[in-house]
Design a protein around this motif. Structure first.
Motif, PDB file in Angstrom:
ATOM      1  N   SER A 129       0.780  -1.234   0.000  1.00 25.75           N
ATOM      2  CA  SER A 129       0.000   0.000   0.000  1.00 25.75           C
ATOM      3  C   SER A 129       0.811   1.283   0.000  1.00 25.75           C
ATOM      4  O   SER A 129       0.365   2.290  -0.552  1.00 25.75           O
ATOM      5  CB  SER A 129      -0.955   0.021   1.191  1.00 25.75           C
ATOM      6  N   ASN A 130       1.985   1.300   0.612  1.00 26.21           N
ATOM      7  CA  ASN A 130       2.747   2.544   0.600  1.00 26.21           C
ATOM      8  C   ASN A 130       3.311   2.868  -0.776  1.00 26.21           C
ATOM      9  O   ASN A 130       3.625   4.026  -1.057  1.00 26.21           O
ATOM     10  CB  ASN A 130       3.844   2.514   1.664  1.00 26.21           C
ATOM     11  N   MET A 131       3.431   1.869  -1.642  1.00 24.39           N
ATOM     12  CA  MET A 131       3.746   2.148  -3.041  1.00 24.39           C
ATOM     13  C   MET A 131       2.476   2.491  -3.805  1.00 24.39           C
ATOM     14  O   MET A 131       2.474   3.363  -4.677  1.00 24.39           O
ATOM     15  CB  MET A 131       4.438   0.955  -3.697  1.00 24.39           C
ATOM     16  N   GLU A 132       1.385   1.832  -3.491  1.00 22.99           N
ATOM     17  CA  GLU A 132       0.113   2.085  -4.159  1.00 22.99           C
ATOM     18  C   GLU A 132      -0.500   3.422  -3.751  1.00 22.99           C
ATOM     19  O   GLU A 132      -1.278   4.012  -4.505  1.00 22.99           O
ATOM     20  CB  GLU A 132      -0.857   0.954  -3.817  1.00 22.99           C
ATOM     21  N   TRP A 133      -0.150   3.934  -2.588  1.00 21.64           N
ATOM     22  CA  TRP A 133      -0.770   5.117  -2.004  1.00 21.64           C
ATOM     23  C   TRP A 133      -0.790   6.285  -2.986  1.00 21.64           C
ATOM     24  O   TRP A 133       0.240   6.718  -3.480  1.00 21.64           O
ATOM     25  CB  TRP A 133      -0.018   5.515  -0.742  1.00 21.64           C
ATOM     26  N   PRO A 134      -1.981   6.843  -3.280  1.00 23.27           N
ATOM     27  CA  PRO A 134      -2.105   7.827  -4.354  1.00 23.27           C
ATOM     28  C   PRO A 134      -1.732   9.249  -3.941  1.00 23.27           C
ATOM     29  O   PRO A 134      -1.734   9.599  -2.757  1.00 23.27           O
ATOM     30  CB  PRO A 134      -3.587   7.747  -4.719  1.00 23.27           C
ATOM     31  N   ILE A 135      -1.466  10.039  -4.913  1.00 26.16           N
ATOM     32  CA  ILE A 135      -1.127  11.444  -4.682  1.00 26.16           C
ATOM     33  C   ILE A 135      -2.252  12.172  -3.957  1.00 26.16           C
ATOM     34  O   ILE A 135      -2.005  12.990  -3.073  1.00 26.16           O
ATOM     35  CB  ILE A 135      -0.810  12.133  -6.022  1.00 26.16           C
ATOM     36  N   ARG A 136      -3.491  11.876  -4.298  1.00 26.77           N
ATOM     37  CA  ARG A 136      -4.629  12.595  -3.715  1.00 26.77           C
ATOM     38  C   ARG A 136      -4.708  12.444  -2.203  1.00 26.77           C
ATOM     39  O   ARG A 136      -5.317  13.266  -1.526  1.00 26.77           O
ATOM     40  CB  ARG A 136      -5.941  12.117  -4.332  1.00 26.77           C
ATOM     41  N   ALA A 137      -4.119  11.379  -1.638  1.00 28.65           N
ATOM     42  CA  ALA A 137      -4.177  11.143  -0.194  1.00 28.65           C
ATOM     43  C   ALA A 137      -2.847  11.435   0.485  1.00 28.65           C
ATOM     44  O   ALA A 137      -2.648  11.065   1.642  1.00 28.65           O
ATOM     45  CB  ALA A 137      -4.591   9.688   0.081  1.00 28.65           C
TER      46      ALA A 137
END
Length: 484
Positions: A129-137
């Motif tokens: 998830s820390n790689m998947e984590w999006p810019i918007r969040a």
């Protein structure tokens, strides 16, 4: 990681599973691709970035036995589709820069055409998830998205799909140039990494997002590689067995992404062997608690990916786990295992223990993570003579009841904001106590009342460490213990 922490992690990292994640979808995608007479593999589309300076594989489907002609950058290559309709060609290396290219394919009266193709460096961005984590969040999301206008940074996102067997296609929007309106859902770490590299190298950068929150490393390794290891072969065999309890059956149905090789098959397989420069990897949270296997598994996965791609020992850059208090006793040894991964050639690591969040497993500051990965890339992948890491433990010597610790990657010198914190020392009894630590030139001298003969020193050995040792370049020292 304890049960409560693991539940907390799962609740945070697992994003909603879309309809495209079902096995039926994966099967339908493959069958649709096979049914086409002429097509390129899913990874090829308008706006893509092709890897510079290597032989470029291009592949796809056509009528079995049909001749296929492929044109790119003044080169023409021919192939014959095999009995399954598969074909592949290889182009001579291309240089970065120049105007956008076009790719055309013709076979049996059909044609396919792709435009606005750039040549530069392509990186796979994988992990949980820390790689998947999006810019918007992430930190400063609104201003960062508004400023995200980089026509020479392109990205493609592989959807979250599991499979029992390797897939050769996926469904996505294809490659896209970075714009404010399309980048907000993409990996923040990957984007900031690419942005920093693009600024420094002045070449197009391509990103292949291939990540899934809450996933274990075993899912990203091929079945064959796992079965080659005495350590991990039993897990594959167990996954092949019919569930013996309703609980196991339910877990497999609800979380197929936990099965060994399931994401290698469902996601990564479909982009291999697209030309790449290297991979960035942010994962480990879901393997915490099994740190004794992690270094071996990491090395196995790296070797597996490199073997599958057939592009040599391409750079592999990882992110060490950030600070997170609920990680408990399992996180420090997991970070240690990540350091051991660096024994594999052409690897590098970004230390992030100084930018974590005490209660949130997803620290919002992804800019510094991307920046530190970019520094690692510039050193490992591009050979720049620069300090890319904070101090890394090198050696411990004891003199007159004091431990003298030396480091690699000290750059312009060792630094601390105020008195040094985070050091502990143990004597023959193995009991660690807080230590006094001072910087003396290129080393840290550690001592403690009651420990007349130090045997082991450790630093930042906590899930949420608060040590303050840096180098002059502002990069944090990695947690360590001088011996296990």
């Amino acid at each position: 990681m304890n049960v409560a922490a693991r539940a907390f992690v799962s609740a945070l990292v697992v994003l909603a599973i879309s309809a495209t994640n079902s096995p039926l979808f994966a099967q339908a995608t493959t069958e649709t691709a096979t049914a086409k007479k002429l097509s390129l593999a899913s990874i090829f589309s308008d706006h893509m970035v092709l890897q510079r300076d290597i032989k470029l594989p291009i592949w796809g489907q056509a009528t079995p036995g049909a001749k296929v002609e492929v044109k790119l950058a003044g080169q023409t290559k021919e192939a014959t589709a095999d009995k399954d309709g598969k074909w592949t060609v290889s182009f001579a290396p291309l240089k970065a820069g120049g105007g956008p290219l076009e790719l055309s394919v013709a076979s049996d009266g059909e044609t396919a055409h792709m435009t606005d193709i750039l040549v530069g460096d392509v990186w796979v961005a994988s992990g949980q998830s820390n790689m998947e984590w999006p810019i918007r969040a992430s930190k400063d999301a609104e201003s960062e998205a508004a400023a995200a206008d980089w026509p020479e940074i392109r990205f493609v996102d592989v959807p979250n799909v599991t499979s029992a067997k390797p897939l050769d296609s996926f469904k996505s929007a294809g490659w896209q140039p970075v714009k404010p309106e399309n980048i907000t859902e993409f990996s923040a770490v990957a984007y900031y990494f690419a942005r920093d590299l693009h600024k420094e190298l002045n070449v197009p950068i391509g990103l292949i997002g291939c990540n899934w929150g809450g996933t274990q490393m075993e899912a990203w390794v091929s079945r064959e590689a796992l079965e080659s290891s005495d350590t991990f072969k039993p897990a594959v065999a167990a996954a092949d067995q019919e569930p013996t309890t309703e609980e196991v059956k339910k877990h497999r149905q609800e979380r197929p992404q936990d099965q060994p090789a399931s994401l290698f098959n469902g996601m990564l397989s479909s982009v291999i062997p697209y030309g790449i420069r290297g991979a960035i990897w942010y994962q480990g949270e879901s393997n915490a608690g099994r740190h004794g296997e992690y270094a071996e598994l990491s090395k196995l996965m790296i070797a597996d990916w490199r073997n599958r791609w057939g592009q040599g020992e391409f750079p592999f850059l990882l992110v060490q786990l950030a600070a997170f208090e609920p990680g408990g006793d399992s996180w420090p040894p997991l970070r240690e295992a990540q350091i051991e991964t660096l024994e594999s050639p052409n690897t590098g690591m970004a230390v992030t223990t100084d930018i974590g969040d005490r209660k949130d497993i997803h620290p919002r500051n992804k800019q510094d993570v991307g920046k530190r990965l970019a520094l690692a890339a510039r050193r490992v992948a591009y050979g720049e003579d620069l300090v890319y890491s904070g101090p890394m433990f090198k050696e411990l010597k004891v003199t007159d009841g004091k431990a003298h610790v030396t480091f690699e990657e000290i750059g312009g010198g060792l630094k601390a904001d105020g008195a040094l914190k985070g050091f502990e020392v143990a004597g023959d009894d193995g009991k660690f106590v807080p230590a006094d630590a001072v910087i003396e030139g290129a080393e840290v001298v550690v001592s403690a009342d009651g420990v007349s003969e130090p045997k082991v020193v450790r630093y930042n050995w906590a899930a949420f460490p608060e040590g303050n040792l840096f180098n002059a370049e502002g990069l944090p020292a990695s947690p360590f213990r001088s011996q296990k």
